[in-house]
Design a protein around this motif. Sequence first.
Motif, PDB file in Angstrom:
ATOM      1  N   GLY A 290     -47.044  -9.018  13.793  1.00  0.00           N
ATOM      2  CA  GLY A 290     -48.017  -8.204  13.075  1.00  0.00           C
ATOM      3  C   GLY A 290     -47.517  -6.792  12.835  1.00  0.00           C
ATOM      4  O   GLY A 290     -47.663  -6.240  11.736  1.00  0.00           O
ATOM      5  N   LEU A 291     -46.920  -6.188  13.851  1.00  0.00           N
ATOM      6  CA  LEU A 291     -46.387  -4.836  13.702  1.00  0.00           C
ATOM      7  C   LEU A 291     -45.263  -4.802  12.674  1.00  0.00           C
ATOM      8  O   LEU A 291     -45.179  -3.868  11.856  1.00  0.00           O
ATOM      9  CB  LEU A 291     -45.875  -4.326  15.048  1.00  0.00           C
ATOM     10  N   ALA A 292     -44.387  -5.808  12.701  1.00  0.00           N
ATOM     11  CA  ALA A 292     -43.294  -5.853  11.729  1.00  0.00           C
ATOM     12  C   ALA A 292     -43.829  -6.015  10.312  1.00  0.00           C
ATOM     13  O   ALA A 292     -43.288  -5.420   9.366  1.00  0.00           O
ATOM     14  CB  ALA A 292     -42.327  -6.986  12.072  1.00  0.00           C
ATOM     15  N   CYS A 293     -44.880  -6.813  10.137  1.00  0.00           N
ATOM     16  CA  CYS A 293     -45.496  -6.962   8.813  1.00  0.00           C
ATOM     17  C   CYS A 293     -46.059  -5.626   8.327  1.00  0.00           C
ATOM     18  O   CYS A 293     -45.857  -5.232   7.168  1.00  0.00           O
ATOM     19  CB  CYS A 293     -46.608  -8.008   8.861  1.00  0.00           C
ATOM     20  N   ALA A 294     -46.762  -4.934   9.209  1.00  0.00           N
ATOM     21  CA  ALA A 294     -47.344  -3.654   8.826  1.00  0.00           C
ATOM     22  C   ALA A 294     -46.261  -2.644   8.461  1.00  0.00           C
ATOM     23  O   ALA A 294     -46.367  -1.920   7.455  1.00  0.00           O
ATOM     24  CB  ALA A 294     -48.202  -3.115   9.968  1.00  0.00           C
TER      25      ALA A 294
ATOM     26  N   GLU B  46     -37.475 -10.928   9.124  1.00  0.00           N
ATOM     27  CA  GLU B  46     -37.501 -11.856   7.990  1.00  0.00           C
ATOM     28  C   GLU B  46     -38.879 -12.475   7.799  1.00  0.00           C
ATOM     29  O   GLU B  46     -39.339 -12.647   6.667  1.00  0.00           O
ATOM     30  CB  GLU B  46     -36.444 -12.948   8.187  1.00  0.00           C
ATOM     31  N   VAL B  47     -39.568 -12.812   8.877  1.00  0.00           N
ATOM     32  CA  VAL B  47     -40.934 -13.319   8.757  1.00  0.00           C
ATOM     33  C   VAL B  47     -41.819 -12.264   8.096  1.00  0.00           C
ATOM     34  O   VAL B  47     -42.643 -12.580   7.228  1.00  0.00           O
ATOM     35  CB  VAL B  47     -41.495 -13.717  10.135  1.00  0.00           C
ATOM     36  N   ALA B  48     -41.645 -11.018   8.485  1.00  0.00           N
ATOM     37  CA  ALA B  48     -42.433  -9.934   7.893  1.00  0.00           C
ATOM     38  C   ALA B  48     -42.158  -9.817   6.399  1.00  0.00           C
ATOM     39  O   ALA B  48     -43.082  -9.639   5.590  1.00  0.00           O
ATOM     40  CB  ALA B  48     -42.129  -8.622   8.595  1.00  0.00           C
ATOM     41  N   ARG B  49     -40.907  -9.898   6.016  1.00  0.00           N
ATOM     42  CA  ARG B  49     -40.573  -9.797   4.590  1.00  0.00           C
ATOM     43  C   ARG B  49     -41.248 -10.900   3.795  1.00  0.00           C
ATOM     44  O   ARG B  49     -41.852 -10.658   2.735  1.00  0.00           O
ATOM     45  CB  ARG B  49     -39.060  -9.871   4.392  1.00  0.00           C
ATOM     46  N   LEU B  50     -41.171 -12.126   4.285  1.00  0.00           N
ATOM     47  CA  LEU B  50     -41.756 -13.264   3.571  1.00  0.00           C
ATOM     48  C   LEU B  50     -43.277 -13.152   3.497  1.00  0.00           C
ATOM     49  O   LEU B  50     -43.880 -13.424   2.456  1.00  0.00           O
ATOM     50  CB  LEU B  50     -41.356 -14.565   4.265  1.00  0.00           C
ATOM     51  N   ALA B  51     -43.900 -12.747   4.607  1.00  0.00           N
ATOM     52  CA  ALA B  51     -45.364 -12.647   4.635  1.00  0.00           C
ATOM     53  C   ALA B  51     -45.857 -11.533   3.728  1.00  0.00           C
ATOM     54  O   ALA B  51     -46.863 -11.688   3.012  1.00  0.00           O
ATOM     55  CB  ALA B  51     -45.847 -12.431   6.067  1.00  0.00           C
TER      56      ALA B  51
END
Length: 347
Positions: A13-17, A308-313
């Motif tokens: 979640g933090l990486a996505c933000a 990478e998960v953050a980038r895709l999301a």
Amino acid sequence: MVDLVVRGAGVIGLACAWTALRRGARVAITEPRGVASGASGGVVGALSPHAPERWTPAKALQLRALVAARGFWPEVEDASGISTGYARAGRLQPLVDEAAVRRARDRAEGALRHWGTAATWEVVSAPEGWGPASATGLVLRDTLAAHLHPRRACSALAAAIRAAGGTIGPEAAPAGAPVIEATGWEGLREHDLGAGQKGQGALLGFDARGEPQIYTGGIHVIPHLDGTTGIGSTSEGEWTDAAPDAAVDAVIARARVAVPALADAPVIERWGAIRPRARTREPVIGRLPSGAVIANGGFKIGFGIAPEVARLAVDLALEGRDDVPDGMRPGPAAPLPPDPHRGSVRP
């Protein structure tokens, strides 16, 4: 007014933000229990690749993430002023017999083909001092692996997010903005996409900073930059709570035998948490029936795949671009497949 709501303040979640903020979006994180309150608040922090053979979309995603980490975590440190403990120090694995040596050398071709110039995979003599016990005197060394301190990394991410204008708090999400759900094992259970598995580890008072991590006998040994050493972890499908118990003592005992330098190192902390494991055993990234985007299922490799998960999301949530690898989108419930032994050289 916000452009994106992220539910969950673990590493994903933090990486996505942080990724969305770097693109100029206004971001709010909702987390009632605080930053890194679950599995992301651990003590190990291995960023380690799977073996470079039987190549899959999941292994390709992991490779991209580990390469991206070389810029991602130093950027977080610069923005926050807090050390994440990130170190590109590589990994050592003991080779216990000649068959293991042959397998390790055979896999070098796969590493060259799939990793290219990003990293090396080689068989070398076991180092003196810091290193694993090896019956052959040889170890596998890969330079793709790195490590960090999980709690420090999450604290740095949270500080960077706030410095960039993002918010983190327990309040309900503002209505109308796109949502990314990164709510750990409970989120997987809510959407019938997986469950939780308990993991336990420990922090030892041993200073090996600057040395590579060690993977031996199913145990990660991580020499943190703060002068402690993290070891772990268990994988327990049956559990009643997250508290550390006798299982972690067995991990400590095995680590002392596998890495002789740790024989007398004092135990600073025993740690336990419930980690999110998807039914597919791969990350889950994609659109839910509600319209929200899920980014979950990091299990043991959440820190390693977070960039990478953050980038895709974020691509999907903010731009509608779906580059999620096959097999990772949320789908109908299915039985858990066998758990393959990946990322190590079997004895």
